[in-house]
Motif scaffolding. Structure first.
Motif, PDB file in Angstrom:
ATOM      1  N   ILE A  53       0.850  -1.187   0.000  1.00  0.00           N
ATOM      2  CA  ILE A  53       0.000   0.000   0.000  1.00  0.00           C
ATOM      3  C   ILE A  53       0.887   1.240   0.000  1.00  0.00           C
ATOM      4  N   ASP A  54       0.671   2.124  -0.985  1.00  0.00           N
ATOM      5  CA  ASP A  54       1.414   3.384  -0.978  1.00  0.00           C
ATOM      6  C   ASP A  54       0.458   4.563  -1.145  1.00  0.00           C
ATOM      7  N   GLU A  55       1.017   5.749  -1.267  1.00  0.00           N
ATOM      8  CA  GLU A  55       0.260   7.008  -1.248  1.00  0.00           C
ATOM      9  C   GLU A  55      -0.430   7.200   0.101  1.00  0.00           C
ATOM     10  N   LEU A  56       0.225   6.727   1.162  1.00  0.00           N
ATOM     11  CA  LEU A  56      -0.336   6.865   2.499  1.00  0.00           C
ATOM     12  C   LEU A  56      -0.130   8.277   3.029  1.00  0.00           C
ATOM     13  N   THR A  57      -1.000   8.681   3.931  1.00  0.00           N
ATOM     14  CA  THR A  57      -0.749   9.907   4.672  1.00  0.00           C
ATOM     15  C   THR A  57       0.355   9.652   5.681  1.00  0.00           C
ATOM     16  N   PRO A  58       1.245  10.606   5.908  1.00  0.00           N
ATOM     17  CA  PRO A  58       2.307  10.409   6.900  1.00  0.00           C
ATOM     18  C   PRO A  58       1.772  10.219   8.314  1.00  0.00           C
ATOM     19  N   LEU A  59       0.490  10.538   8.543  1.00  0.00           N
ATOM     20  CA  LEU A  59      -0.103  10.423   9.876  1.00  0.00           C
ATOM     21  C   LEU A  59      -0.692   9.041  10.137  1.00  0.00           C
TER      22      LEU A  59
ATOM     23  N   LYS B 268      -0.231  -8.861  10.001  1.00  0.00           N
ATOM     24  CA  LYS B 268       0.940  -8.048  10.323  1.00  0.00           C
ATOM     25  C   LYS B 268       0.963  -6.794   9.482  1.00  0.00           C
ATOM     26  N   VAL B 269       1.386  -5.699  10.079  1.00  0.00           N
ATOM     27  CA  VAL B 269       1.549  -4.422   9.379  1.00  0.00           C
ATOM     28  C   VAL B 269       3.011  -4.016   9.488  1.00  0.00           C
ATOM     29  N   SER B 270       3.668  -3.832   8.349  1.00  0.00           N
ATOM     30  CA  SER B 270       5.087  -3.473   8.352  1.00  0.00           C
ATOM     31  C   SER B 270       5.289  -2.216   7.511  1.00  0.00           C
ATOM     32  N   PHE B 271       5.576  -1.105   8.160  1.00  0.00           N
ATOM     33  CA  PHE B 271       5.846   0.131   7.436  1.00  0.00           C
ATOM     34  C   PHE B 271       7.224   0.040   6.771  1.00  0.00           C
ATOM     35  N   ILE B 272       7.282   0.486   5.538  1.00  0.00           N
ATOM     36  CA  ILE B 272       8.545   0.485   4.802  1.00  0.00           C
ATOM     37  C   ILE B 272       9.293   1.771   5.129  1.00  0.00           C
ATOM     38  N   PRO B 273      10.533   1.682   5.598  1.00  0.00           N
ATOM     39  CA  PRO B 273      11.283   2.883   5.983  1.00  0.00           C
ATOM     40  C   PRO B 273      11.385   3.883   4.831  1.00  0.00           C
ATOM     41  N   ASN B 274      11.325   5.139   5.178  1.00  0.00           N
ATOM     42  CA  ASN B 274      11.473   6.211   4.199  1.00  0.00           C
ATOM     43  C   ASN B 274      12.962   6.550   4.101  1.00  0.00           C
ATOM     44  N   PHE B 275      13.639   5.975   3.112  1.00  0.00           N
ATOM     45  CA  PHE B 275      15.084   6.134   3.014  1.00  0.00           C
ATOM     46  C   PHE B 275      15.497   7.506   2.487  1.00  0.00           C
ATOM     47  N   LEU B 276      14.545   8.289   1.970  1.00  0.00           N
ATOM     48  CA  LEU B 276      14.863   9.628   1.465  1.00  0.00           C
ATOM     49  C   LEU B 276      14.320  10.728   2.367  1.00  0.00           C
ATOM     50  N   GLY B 277      13.959  10.373   3.594  1.00  0.00           N
ATOM     51  CA  GLY B 277      13.410  11.363   4.518  1.00  0.00           C
ATOM     52  C   GLY B 277      13.356  10.788   5.914  1.00  0.00           C
ATOM     53  N   PRO B 278      12.626  11.444   6.814  1.00  0.00           N
ATOM     54  CA  PRO B 278      12.514  10.944   8.194  1.00  0.00           C
ATOM     55  C   PRO B 278      11.940   9.533   8.222  1.00  0.00           C
ATOM     56  N   LYS B 279      12.634   8.582   8.846  1.00  0.00           N
ATOM     57  CA  LYS B 279      12.207   7.188   8.851  1.00  0.00           C
ATOM     58  C   LYS B 279      10.939   6.978   9.680  1.00  0.00           C
ATOM     59  N   GLU B 280      10.648   7.933  10.595  1.00  0.00           N
ATOM     60  CA  GLU B 280       9.439   7.782  11.408  1.00  0.00           C
ATOM     61  C   GLU B 280       8.192   8.207  10.644  1.00  0.00           C
ATOM     62  N   LEU B 281       8.352   8.654   9.390  1.00  0.00           N
ATOM     63  CA  LEU B 281       7.211   9.065   8.575  1.00  0.00           C
ATOM     64  C   LEU B 281       7.210   8.276   7.257  1.00  0.00           C
TER      65      LEU B 281
ATOM     66  N   ALA C 225      20.928  11.179  -6.018  1.00  0.00           N
ATOM     67  CA  ALA C 225      20.294  10.744  -4.772  1.00  0.00           C
ATOM     68  C   ALA C 225      20.100  11.915  -3.821  1.00  0.00           C
ATOM     69  N   ARG C 226      21.085  12.809  -3.762  1.00  0.00           N
ATOM     70  CA  ARG C 226      20.963  13.997  -2.910  1.00  0.00           C
ATOM     71  C   ARG C 226      19.836  14.904  -3.397  1.00  0.00           C
ATOM     72  N   LYS C 227      19.734  15.039  -4.721  1.00  0.00           N
ATOM     73  CA  LYS C 227      18.660  15.860  -5.292  1.00  0.00           C
ATOM     74  C   LYS C 227      17.291  15.278  -4.952  1.00  0.00           C
ATOM     75  N   HIS C 228      17.148  13.970  -5.102  1.00  0.00           N
ATOM     76  CA  HIS C 228      15.882  13.312  -4.784  1.00  0.00           C
ATOM     77  C   HIS C 228      15.553  13.449  -3.298  1.00  0.00           C
ATOM     78  N   THR C 229      16.577  13.386  -2.451  1.00  0.00           N
ATOM     79  CA  THR C 229      16.349  13.541  -1.016  1.00  0.00           C
ATOM     80  C   THR C 229      15.800  14.923  -0.699  1.00  0.00           C
ATOM     81  N   ALA C 230      16.372  15.947  -1.320  1.00  0.00           N
ATOM     82  CA  ALA C 230      15.902  17.320  -1.096  1.00  0.00           C
ATOM     83  C   ALA C 230      14.469  17.488  -1.597  1.00  0.00           C
ATOM     84  N   GLU C 231      14.177  16.958  -2.783  1.00  0.00           N
ATOM     85  CA  GLU C 231      12.823  17.057  -3.330  1.00  0.00           C
ATOM     86  C   GLU C 231      11.816  16.318  -2.456  1.00  0.00           C
ATOM     87  N   ASN C 232      12.205  15.149  -1.969  1.00  0.00           N
ATOM     88  CA  ASN C 232      11.319  14.365  -1.122  1.00  0.00           C
ATOM     89  C   ASN C 232      11.021  15.077   0.194  1.00  0.00           C
ATOM     90  N   SER C 233      12.047  15.713   0.767  1.00  0.00           N
ATOM     91  CA  SER C 233      11.859  16.449   2.021  1.00  0.00           C
ATOM     92  C   SER C 233      10.876  17.600   1.834  1.00  0.00           C
TER      93      SER C 233
END
Length: 201
Positions: A23-29, A47-60, A138-146
């Protein structure tokens, strides 16, 4: 030929993959209880397993793996969400569902017969420039994702506030209507204008 323990473990893992939905396009909340409540209507969520956000805060995280009890339940989720808008946590953006893939699981076992090779490269290596461009990308994508994540959080918090205010307004209206019925005001108005009014219980 008997299967090796590694092959048996991988076959068992593939069974788990087949009954899991991505499942994607989730709200960060979104939280685990919210996900379980949303998808338990299709069956039993194991089971529910959130996929880590490798281009931003992992808790979101922005996506999640939802493991159902059976493969049929997983197919029901995919079929329904693919055909009809399905909201999670009241967000106006419908989520998307697709079959999970083995490479989405961080705890996946090693595929039997697979080997991984790597090597270090130096500035004189022909592939050094390619690696450096990939690093910059990768740095550019990280900035855009943030930036996008910040906007999504602002929209989600704004919507959550609007929903709370709407729920509070409706609650006050229902309280006022209940008071009018309890005090007999509604019955008096109905009698005055020759309208039917059900007795308050």
């Amino acid at each position: 030929m008997m299967a090796t323990p590694e092959e048996l473990a991988y076959d068992k893992f593939l069974e788990r993959v087949r009954r899991t939905v991505y499942i994607d396009e989730l709200t960060p909340l979104a939280t685990t209880p919210v996900i379980e409540s949303a998808f338990n209507q299709f069956g039993t969520v194991k089971k529910v397993s959130f996929i880590p956000n490798f281009l931003g805060p992992k808790e979101l995280p922005m996506s999640v793996l939802v493991e159902m009890e059976t493969e049929d339940m997983a197919q029901a989720v995919i079929s329904t969400v693919s055909q009809l808008p399905f909201m999670v946590a009241g967000m106006p953006r419908p989520v998307r569902a697709s079959p999970a893939e083995p490479n989405m699981f961080v705890d996946r076992p090693k595929k039997p017969g697979r080997t991984i090779r790597f090597r270090w490269i130096g500035p004189n290596d022909p592939d050094f420039d390619k690696a450096r461009r990939m690093k910059r990308l990768a740095r550019k994508h990280t900035a855009e994702n943030s930036f996008m994540l910040k906007k999504q959080l602002e929209e989600a918090e704004k919507l959550s506030k609007q929903q709370s205010e709407t729920a509070l307004t409706h609650h006050k209206k229902f309280e006022m209507m209940d008071k009018l019925l309890y005090d007999g005001v509604a019955q008096k108005l109905a009698d005055r204008y020759s309208m039917k009014c059900f007795p308050y219980r």
